[in-house]
Scaffold this motif. Structure first.
Motif, PDB file in Angstrom:
ATOM      1  N   PHE A 127       1.120  -0.955   0.053  1.00 41.06           N
ATOM      2  CA  PHE A 127      -0.036   0.254  -0.103  1.00 41.06           C
ATOM      3  C   PHE A 127       1.090   1.143  -0.116  1.00 41.06           C
ATOM      4  O   PHE A 127       1.059   2.075  -0.999  1.00 41.06           O
ATOM      5  N   PHE A 128       2.046   1.483   1.114  1.00 36.58           N
ATOM      6  CA  PHE A 128       2.584   2.344   0.923  1.00 36.58           C
ATOM      7  C   PHE A 128       3.658   2.573  -0.279  1.00 36.58           C
ATOM      8  O   PHE A 128       4.372   4.153   0.176  1.00 36.58           O
ATOM      9  N   LEU A 129       4.288   1.855  -0.789  1.00 37.82           N
ATOM     10  CA  LEU A 129       5.274   1.408  -1.460  1.00 37.82           C
ATOM     11  C   LEU A 129       4.990   1.832  -2.419  1.00 37.82           C
ATOM     12  O   LEU A 129       5.398   2.868  -4.289  1.00 37.82           O
ATOM     13  N   PHE A 130       3.401   1.469  -3.671  1.00 37.25           N
ATOM     14  CA  PHE A 130       2.974   1.360  -5.098  1.00 37.25           C
ATOM     15  C   PHE A 130       1.219   1.469  -5.084  1.00 37.25           C
ATOM     16  O   PHE A 130       1.866   2.092  -6.360  1.00 37.25           O
ATOM     17  N   LEU A 131       0.498   1.362  -3.869  1.00 37.13           N
ATOM     18  CA  LEU A 131      -1.099   2.132  -4.018  1.00 37.13           C
ATOM     19  C   LEU A 131      -1.238   3.769  -3.771  1.00 37.13           C
ATOM     20  O   LEU A 131      -1.498   4.293  -4.481  1.00 37.13           O
ATOM     21  N   LEU A 132      -0.066   4.022  -3.393  1.00 33.10           N
ATOM     22  CA  LEU A 132      -0.366   5.166  -2.195  1.00 33.10           C
ATOM     23  C   LEU A 132       0.656   6.303  -3.454  1.00 33.10           C
ATOM     24  O   LEU A 132      -0.389   7.661  -3.013  1.00 33.10           O
ATOM     25  N   PRO A 133       1.541   6.623  -3.841  1.00 39.43           N
ATOM     26  CA  PRO A 133       1.783   7.660  -4.438  1.00 39.43           C
ATOM     27  C   PRO A 133       1.260   7.621  -5.514  1.00 39.43           C
ATOM     28  O   PRO A 133       1.289   9.009  -6.099  1.00 39.43           O
ATOM     29  N   PRO A 134       1.030   6.701  -6.020  1.00 40.46           N
ATOM     30  CA  PRO A 134      -0.015   8.054  -7.190  1.00 40.46           C
ATOM     31  C   PRO A 134      -1.422   8.459  -6.592  1.00 40.46           C
ATOM     32  O   PRO A 134      -1.246   9.547  -7.769  1.00 40.46           O
ATOM     33  N   ILE A 135      -1.950   8.067  -6.191  1.00 40.82           N
ATOM     34  CA  ILE A 135      -2.559   8.518  -5.986  1.00 40.82           C
ATOM     35  C   ILE A 135      -1.980   9.832  -5.808  1.00 40.82           C
ATOM     36  O   ILE A 135      -3.039  11.307  -5.201  1.00 40.82           O
TER      37      ILE A 135
END
Length: 715
Positions: A127-135
């Protein structure tokens, strides 16, 4: 619509088949080898020999298991989102996040029923390394800079002090609940309650954005809620790590608390500096991409993600870093790259953030189906109630103080929406799994899931009707025009000048100073010479063009209902409309006169002078002035002193606009009064009888009266 859901079911079945190949712990299940591929050796070990014959068809799923399942999950999430937008009236009633979580619950329940074990969960690292940064990158890159910086003080007030208020209030209150229920919650310490309060107070920007973008609330309310949720995450993550460090210490002293406060400041400012550095570096790199425009958008994503990873590596705020990086490089990158590259950046960011958001909500539903739940009525119900109470009181108290310093006060309706819009999401769900094992960790996980489902479903589904019920001001659909933007900047410059004169250093003063520094140094250094705008008006026009293009592309095409078309008009109605239009057109032609004012003194000589003048309603003073001028003028065309006083009632109506020919006639009349007096009285009477001569005399008298009155006023 049915085809979309059929595809979703087929993908779910494929995903279940793929997961059935693996064991519950994720390792491949043992499978039998073909006799032609291997034999047992003398010591019992397995040896692989060359095949006896060439195989036409073979399958090796474990070679592509990880990417294949990732693609299936993304495809399932995308089809679920596509089906939501084609589901009729469902989007008007239920938010998108609720539907995606329900799809995740359904898929997780099916997986649990087939495998008889917990489905795969969303790990904190993923979540913190791959999914949250784009948002966060999408939110920072398209951040409305003017609104954000105008409300920056209020946003920081809500994000920092409001988060501290919620964390301490919820943590201390839950510790009181644990003291009252010693039998079931006696082993929960104060630091554990503060740790849980820090994660449950995290307002998720993903859930907030998905709900508030559908409601189209006004710009001020949207930026306050969005900015507070964005910076709230940075504060809650820092506080979570701080309390986690306190739990690992044998004892906590006053010096540790002081160092913890300093650490919070260092983490926030450090993330800001890292993001600023990488943002300027990305802008400088984009200056040299004129010969390779294809890879220009790539630097936007690489430098942004690199700023996030660097901050996480240094234990700084990654959210602050990526938001600062995106906001810093935006204006310089857009000026350096081509329009096609800007379009590519825009679409890729929107696509990337939309896929990440969809996967987060899907996995929230899937991860809810677990075997690790623990229930406690006092703790769960108290957490729900305390989250609502402390957020509402915090918003009311902080806004009461902020409104004393703001020009545009935050209304009570907006305060209610801000307090009610504190939705929880994947951030607190991911943080709760990072807690070190202790007896009540399962209770914390269950309570977090309940709070997330309650805020997303109950508050998320009822906030839109409440916005309509309270008549909250909505967002303007029309984008600002070039004239509005120029006048807005003119007002900014005027206010900045006034602040400079009176010695007040407000936001307009600092904004004007930054614009001067940006124009003098940064833009010359970070933007190519051929991309330098020749004027600020041209730069504003280009920005509005890009904004309008984004607005048109983001707006959905209106759905036209063929049943809403009116009935055809009857012949009697058409004849009545034709009669009205003909009468109005005739009246308009009769009243049409050359339009001019005191600023445009020259009439159009091509206009037919025999046309009837425009008859309009005259005021009492105007009629009295006309009668005085035409009937009480003497032989010399002038007026006596009492007559001047009487005509002073409407001296504003005596200044007239005349053509060059009329001006020549007036000057000849006023310049030669002796010649007028020496003429034959009979000829003079004949001239006075002429309408044109009478009109000339009246104009001369009015001009003379206006001149005399102006002289008397000056004396």
């Amino acid at each position: 619509m049915a085809a979309l859901w059929t595809l979703s079911l087929l993908l779910s079945a494929s995903l279940l088949g793929c997961l059935a190949v693996t064991s519950p712990d994720g390792s491949p299940l043992p499978h039998n080898l073909s006799p032609s591929l291997g034999t047992n050796s003398s010591d019992g070990s397995l040896s692989v020999d060359l095949p006896m014959a060439l195989r036409v068809f073979s399958m090796d799923y474990h070679h592509v298991q990880a990417p294949f399942e990732i693609v299936l999950w993304i495809m399932l999430a995308s089809l679920a989102k596509l089906g939501f937008h084609w589901s009729g009236r469902v989007p008007a009633v239920v938010p998108e996040s609720c539907v995606l979580i329900m799809v995740g619950l359904l898929v997780g329940g099916v997986i649990y029923g087939v495998r008889h074990s917990a489905p795969p969960t969303l790990s904190a690292d993923a979540f913190f390394l791959f999914l949250l940064p784009p948002i966060v990158l999408d939110a920072g890159y398209f951040l409305p800079g003017r609104l954000f910086f105008e409300n920056l003080g209020t946003i920081l007030w809500y994000a920092v002090l409001g988060t501290l208020w919620n964390v301490l209030g919820i943590g201390l209150s839950l510790y009181g609940v644990c003291l009252l229920a010693q039998s079931s919650l006696g082993d929960v310490s104060l630091l554990h309650c503060l740790l849980f309060g820090s994660l449950i107070a995290a307002v998720d920007p993903v859930a907030v954005l998905s709900v508030f973008q559908e409601m189209q609330v006004n710009e001020q309310l949207h930026i306050l809620v969005f900015g507070e949720s964005l910076l709230n995450d940075a504060v809650t993550v820092v506080l979570y790590k701080l309390f986690e460090s306190f739990l690992r210490l044998p004892s906590v002293s006053g010096l540790d608390v002081l160092l913890g406060g300093c650490r919070v400041v260092v983490v926030g400012i450090g993330g800001l500096c890292v993001g600023l550095f990488f943002g300027l570096l990305a802008a400088l790199t984009s200056r040299f991409t004129s010969r390779a425009q294809v890879i220009a958008p790539l630097f936007v994503f690489l430098y942004s993600y690199l700023s996030y990873l660097t901050s996480e590596m240094l234990h700084l705020s990654g959210i602050m870093a990526i938001v600062t990086c995106a906001a810093t490089m935006k204006q310089y990158v857009e000026a350096n790259v081509s329009e096609r590259s800007n379009t590519s950046i825009q679409y890729f960011l929107k696509m990337w953030s939309s896929v990440s958001e969809t996967l987060i909500f899907i996995f929230l539903g899937v991860s809810t189906i677990q075997d690790i739940h623990m229930w406690s009525w006092p703790f769960v119900c108290s957490t729900l109630l305390l989250c609502l109470i402390w957020r509402a009181t915090g918003v009311l108290l902080l806004t009461a103080f902020v409104n004393k310093l703001r020009r545009n006060a935050v209304t009570f309706r907006d305060q209610f929406i801000i307090a009610y819009g504190g939705l929880r999401g994947a951030i607190c769900f991911s943080l709760v799994f990072l807690i070190d094992d202790f007896p009540k960790k399962r209770l914390f996980i269950t309570t977090t899931i309940v709070v997330i489902l309650f805020t997303v479903f109950v508050q998320g589904m009822t906030i839109k009707p409440l916005v309509e019920l309270l008549y909250v001001k909505r967002k303007k659909r029309a984008l600002p025009t070039l004239s509005e933007e120029i006048h807005s900047r003119l007002i900014d410059h005027l206010v900045a000048g006034i602040e400079d004169v009176v010695g007040y250093w407000g936001q307009h003063y600092w904004k004007d100073k930054f614009e001067q520094f940006n124009k003098k140094y940064l833009r010359r250094f970070l933007i190519r010479n051929d991309r330098q705008a020749s004027s600020s008006i041209l730069r504003v026009y280009q920005e509005l063009e890009r904004r309008e293009q984004r607005g048109v592309e983001e707006e959905a095409p209106p759905l036209v209902d063929p049943r809403s078309q009116g009935r055809p008009l009857l012949p009697e109605e058409m004849e009545s409309i034709r009669r009205i239009l003909s009468r109005n057109l005739q009246n308009f032609n009769n009243k049409q006169t050359p339009a001019y004012s005191r600023h445009t003194l020259h009439q159009d000589t091509s206009v037919d002078r025999t046309r009837k003048p425009l008859y309009r309603h005259q005021s009492l003073g105007e009629r009295y002035s006309y009668n005085t001028i035409t009937h009480f003028q003497g032989e010399d065309g002038g007026l006596s002193e009492p007559q001047r006083v009487r005509t002073g009632l409407s001296r504003s109506h005596t200044v007239c606009s005349i053509s060059p020919r009329s001006t020549l006639l007036d000057s000849s009349v006023s310049a030669g009064p002796a010649q007028t007096r020496s003429t034959d009285p009979k000829a003079a009477r004949e001239d006075l009888v002429s309408p044109r001569h009478q009109e000339t005399v009246e104009r001369a008298a009015r001009k003379h009266l206006s001149f005399v009155l102006e002289n008397e006023k000056q004396q």
